[in-house]
Design a protein around this motif. Structure first.
Motif, PDB file in Angstrom:
ATOM      1  N   GLY A 483       0.818  -1.201   0.000  1.00 38.67           N
ATOM      2  CA  GLY A 483       0.000   0.000   0.000  1.00 38.67           C
ATOM      3  C   GLY A 483       0.851   1.251   0.000  1.00 38.67           C
ATOM      4  O   GLY A 483       0.753   2.093  -0.876  1.00 38.67           O
ATOM      5  N   GLN A 484       1.719   1.374   0.996  1.00 35.70           N
ATOM      6  CA  GLN A 484       2.700   2.452   1.064  1.00 35.70           C
ATOM      7  C   GLN A 484       3.983   1.911   1.677  1.00 35.70           C
ATOM      8  O   GLN A 484       3.967   0.908   2.398  1.00 35.70           O
ATOM      9  CB  GLN A 484       2.189   3.621   1.923  1.00 35.70           C
ATOM     10  N   ARG A 485       5.083   2.592   1.398  1.00 30.58           N
ATOM     11  CA  ARG A 485       6.359   2.263   2.021  1.00 30.58           C
ATOM     12  C   ARG A 485       7.091   3.557   2.316  1.00 30.58           C
ATOM     13  O   ARG A 485       6.725   4.624   1.807  1.00 30.58           O
ATOM     14  CB  ARG A 485       7.207   1.369   1.093  1.00 30.58           C
ATOM     15  N   LEU A 486       8.099   3.473   3.139  1.00 33.19           N
ATOM     16  CA  LEU A 486       8.872   4.655   3.494  1.00 33.19           C
ATOM     17  C   LEU A 486      10.048   4.856   2.546  1.00 33.19           C
ATOM     18  O   LEU A 486      10.696   3.899   2.125  1.00 33.19           O
ATOM     19  CB  LEU A 486       9.406   4.536   4.921  1.00 33.19           C
ATOM     20  N   LYS A 487      10.296   6.135   2.252  1.00 37.56           N
ATOM     21  CA  LYS A 487      11.495   6.499   1.511  1.00 37.56           C
ATOM     22  C   LYS A 487      12.213   7.578   2.304  1.00 37.56           C
ATOM     23  O   LYS A 487      11.595   8.547   2.775  1.00 37.56           O
ATOM     24  CB  LYS A 487      11.159   7.025   0.113  1.00 37.56           C
ATOM     25  N   ALA A 488      13.524   7.419   2.476  1.00 34.32           N
ATOM     26  CA  ALA A 488      14.322   8.380   3.251  1.00 34.32           C
ATOM     27  C   ALA A 488      15.166   9.242   2.324  1.00 34.32           C
ATOM     28  O   ALA A 488      15.767   8.734   1.361  1.00 34.32           O
ATOM     29  CB  ALA A 488      15.226   7.648   4.238  1.00 34.32           C
ATOM     30  N   PHE A 489      15.202  10.530   2.614  1.00 31.32           N
ATOM     31  CA  PHE A 489      16.079  11.478   1.925  1.00 31.32           C
ATOM     32  C   PHE A 489      17.094  11.958   2.958  1.00 31.32           C
ATOM     33  O   PHE A 489      16.710  12.509   4.002  1.00 31.32           O
ATOM     34  CB  PHE A 489      15.281  12.640   1.357  1.00 31.32           C
ATOM     35  N   VAL A 490      18.357  11.762   2.679  1.00 28.16           N
ATOM     36  CA  VAL A 490      19.401  11.976   3.680  1.00 28.16           C
ATOM     37  C   VAL A 490      20.439  12.974   3.171  1.00 28.16           C
ATOM     38  O   VAL A 490      20.903  12.881   2.034  1.00 28.16           O
ATOM     39  CB  VAL A 490      20.101  10.647   4.036  1.00 28.16           C
ATOM     40  N   VAL A 491      20.779  13.934   4.031  1.00 31.56           N
ATOM     41  CA  VAL A 491      21.876  14.864   3.763  1.00 31.56           C
ATOM     42  C   VAL A 491      23.008  14.492   4.708  1.00 31.56           C
ATOM     43  O   VAL A 491      22.853  14.545   5.929  1.00 31.56           O
ATOM     44  CB  VAL A 491      21.450  16.330   3.996  1.00 31.56           C
ATOM     45  N   LEU A 492      24.129  14.092   4.147  1.00 34.89           N
ATOM     46  CA  LEU A 492      25.262  13.678   4.978  1.00 34.89           C
ATOM     47  C   LEU A 492      26.052  14.882   5.488  1.00 34.89           C
ATOM     48  O   LEU A 492      26.082  15.939   4.851  1.00 34.89           O
ATOM     49  CB  LEU A 492      26.185  12.766   4.173  1.00 34.89           C
ATOM     50  N   ALA A 493      26.666  14.719   6.634  1.00 28.35           N
ATOM     51  CA  ALA A 493      27.538  15.757   7.185  1.00 28.35           C
ATOM     52  C   ALA A 493      28.762  15.918   6.291  1.00 28.35           C
ATOM     53  O   ALA A 493      29.121  15.012   5.531  1.00 28.35           O
ATOM     54  CB  ALA A 493      27.954  15.381   8.606  1.00 28.35           C
ATOM     55  N   ASP A 494      29.405  17.077   6.393  1.00 26.06           N
ATOM     56  CA  ASP A 494      30.587  17.345   5.577  1.00 26.06           C
ATOM     57  C   ASP A 494      31.646  16.263   5.782  1.00 26.06           C
ATOM     58  O   ASP A 494      32.023  15.946   6.918  1.00 26.06           O
ATOM     59  CB  ASP A 494      31.182  18.707   5.940  1.00 26.06           C
ATOM     60  N   GLY A 495      32.110  15.704   4.661  1.00 27.21           N
ATOM     61  CA  GLY A 495      33.170  14.706   4.719  1.00 27.21           C
ATOM     62  C   GLY A 495      32.709  13.305   5.047  1.00 27.21           C
ATOM     63  O   GLY A 495      33.504  12.360   5.016  1.00 27.21           O
ATOM     64  N   ALA A 496      31.421  13.130   5.368  1.00 24.62           N
ATOM     65  CA  ALA A 496      30.919  11.801   5.746  1.00 24.62           C
ATOM     66  C   ALA A 496      30.577  10.988   4.510  1.00 24.62           C
ATOM     67  O   ALA A 496      30.232  11.526   3.451  1.00 24.62           O
ATOM     68  CB  ALA A 496      29.691  11.936   6.637  1.00 24.62           C
ATOM     69  N   GLU A 497      30.677   9.685   4.667  1.00 26.22           N
ATOM     70  CA  GLU A 497      30.303   8.762   3.595  1.00 26.22           C
ATOM     71  C   GLU A 497      29.418   7.667   4.170  1.00 26.22           C
ATOM     72  O   GLU A 497      29.668   7.165   5.269  1.00 26.22           O
ATOM     73  CB  GLU A 497      31.547   8.139   2.956  1.00 26.22           C
ATOM     74  N   ALA A 498      28.372   7.321   3.440  1.00 21.45           N
ATOM     75  CA  ALA A 498      27.469   6.254   3.870  1.00 21.45           C
ATOM     76  C   ALA A 498      26.733   5.712   2.664  1.00 21.45           C
ATOM     77  O   ALA A 498      26.539   6.416   1.661  1.00 21.45           O
ATOM     78  CB  ALA A 498      26.476   6.763   4.911  1.00 21.45           C
TER      79      ALA A 498
END
Length: 541
Positions: A483-498
């Motif tokens: 029916g529905q699912r979650l979607k995340a929008f992420v802003v990483l901190a400076d210099g971070a990687e994920a």
């Protein structure tokens, strides 16, 4: 039956009397009601010209040489602001602006906006405060709907005015080049600043909702009881001789309410047309500001400057950092208090209800995500979908608020849901066992995924706690299976990687399986409006 109604009426009257006494005590502690003659004069001024023009007039009577505002052009005393607003009111009156007229202001924070706020009150006009982040279609729609007769604007917004009806009069409030003859400053300079006759009824403000899902709605702010000011002073220790840096925009309820209180106390307010995080620190240090008023995104930009920049400025004068307008991420709360001390006060409310709760530093140390407790004169209750009151700690319900500052309906005749005389905020939340309120999300943000109710805010707060995440937004998107699912929008901190899988695994380790975002998208920044409110409609699935 008659006896029952009589008992309820007596109980209600007794409750109102108790609140009035408590509110008066709050105003006395803050220094707003220390002399009977001064209090009576203030009440009369507010009754005649409304709260904003009233407090300027009282400040000019009490101490005309005290500095009221400081902007890029320098200082203005209370006496000067009083005479400027008299002159502007007289000039506009000669052009047909008066009781019932709607004047719109598309201005950043500066002396022209303050003068306009006071002048419209003295004319009995209604001042529509426009968002400086408006696009042409929004400006045109709002100006047409609210029947604007005069538009006061800064030169930088000139191009936006193409969309406004040409019959609407214009007045330049701030110019970056040579001042034209019909600008606000020219009108003030060429007109007598002696007192003007009081209008038949005082003017008021029209605030606009955030418009995150469409054209903003108009929420009128008419004359209210001066005792209602206690709602903003009960849990926030604003006092006389507390210089304030107003970094938040004054077209928003946060900025308007706080600058009004500062003027009522006779304090100095330092304004800047544009926010810059380091400039905010410099202003606090230079003017020894005791109060800094911000929206949460501003606060985040300040603390993200880092120790080297933060250490350049002496901010030990700060007694209050007042934030409102949107939720503050947990890590921003803790980092702010670790840097500046226990001075953070977070107001939860809305354009419609005004004040709901205030989280004090003590509350935020207990839990950085709390919205706090209602101040004197405010009621906050939770109701389920059947309109039955929710009283069990930890149980989620729709949040309803009642206070003397709540509005009476939008300018188009519509209103928010009302239960037992209380107004809906549109949010859902719960109280803990200590009576602290927690906002779990927007009522209309809730999604149903595989039969489970999910509020995205819980996931957003969890992700924001990660050191490598600067900010996050979570929304519901269509899903054929669930029916529905979650979607995340992420802003990483400076210099971070994920990686997306890192984000999903983190949520899975801390929350229920059905709360794990199925999709993760990394962005450079989240879309926000001028007051820092997240524009969820700009986040596409």
């Amino acid at each position: 039956m008659i006896l029952t109604h009589a008992k309820k009426a007596v109980s209600k009257a007794a409750s109102k009397a108790t609140v009035a006494v408590q509110s008066a005590a709050v105003l006395y502690r803050a220094g707003l009601a220390d002399r009977p003659d001064d209090s009576i004069r203030s009440l009369l001024a507010v009754h005649k010209v409304g709260p904003f023009a009233g407090v300027i007039s009282i400040g000019a009577h009490r101490n005309p040489n005290a500095v009221a505002i400081v902007d890029e052009l320098g200082e203005l005393t209370y006496g000067q602001v009083e005479r400027r607003s008299n002159a502007l009111a007289r000039a506009w009156s000669q052009r047909g602006i008066g009781a019932g007229t709607v004047v719109a202001a598309l201005c950043r924070d500066h002396r022209g906006l303050v003068t306009t706020m006071a002048a419209t009150g003295k004319l009995g006009a209604r001042l529509l405060l426009l968002n400086t982040g408006f696009a042409k279609p929004q400006l045109a729609d709002v100006a047409r709907r609210e029947q604007v007769s005069l538009l006061v604007y800064d030169e930088e917004f000139t191009e936006l005015l193409d969309a406004v009806d040409p019959d609407v009069e214009r007045c330049l409030a701030w110019v970056d080049t040579e001042r034209p003859a019909d600008s606000l400053e020219s009108l003030v300079a060429a007109t007598d600043g002696a007192p003007v006759p009081a209008p038949e009824r005082p003017g008021g403000f029209i605030l606009l909702t955030s418009g995150t899902t469409g054209t903003p709605k108009g929420a009128p702010r008419e004359k209210t009881s001066p005792l209602s000011s206690a709602q903003l002073l009960d849990r926030v220790p604003l006092r006389r001789d507390y210089p304030m840096h107003m970094a938040a925009p004054m077209f928003h309820g946060t900025g308007l309410s706080q600058v009004l209180l500062a003027f009522a106390l006779g304090n100095k307010v330092v304004l800047r047309r544009r926010f810059d995080p380091e400039e905010a620190l410099r202003v606090v240090a230079e003017h020894r500001c005791a109060v800094l008023v911000v929206v949460p995104t501003m606060l985040q930009r300040i603390i993200d400057l880092g120790p080297e920049v933060l250490g350049k400025y002496d901010t030990s004068s700060l007694r209050i950092i007042f934030a409102a307008g949107s939720a503050i991420p947990r890590d921003v709360v803790t980092r702010t208090m670790d840097i500046f001390g226990d001075v953070l006060y977070n107001l939860y409310g809305s354009t419609e209800v005004a004040v709901a709760t205030v989280a004090t530093p003590e509350d935020l140390r207990i839990d950085p995500s709390t919205a706090g407790k209602p101040p004197v004169g405010c009621q906050v209750r939770l109701y389920d979908n059947n309109d039955a009151e929710v009283t069990e700690p930890g149980s989620v319900g729709r949040i309803f608020v009642g206070s003397g500052l709540s509005f009476s309906g939008y300018t188009d005749g519509r209103n928010k849901d009302i239960i037992d005389g209380l107004l809906s905020t549109g949010d859902v939340g719960h109280f803990d066992e200590n009576g602290l309120l927690f906002v779990d999300g927007r009522d209309d943000d809730m999604i149903v995924s595989g039969g489970e109710n999910v509020y995205p805010l819980e996931v957003e707060n969890l992700l924001a706690d990660r050191e490598d995440v600067l900010e996050a937004a979570v929304v519901g998107v269509p899903d054929e299976e669930f029916g529905q699912r979650l979607k995340a929008f992420v802003v990483l901190a400076d210099g971070a990687e994920a990686e997306a899988e890192d984000i999903k695994a983190y949520v899975k380790a801390n929350l229920a399986r059905y709360k794990v975002p199925r999709d993760v998208e990394f962005l450079d920044e989240l879309p926000r409006n001028a007051t820092g409110k997240l524009l969820r409609d700009k986040l596409t699935g």
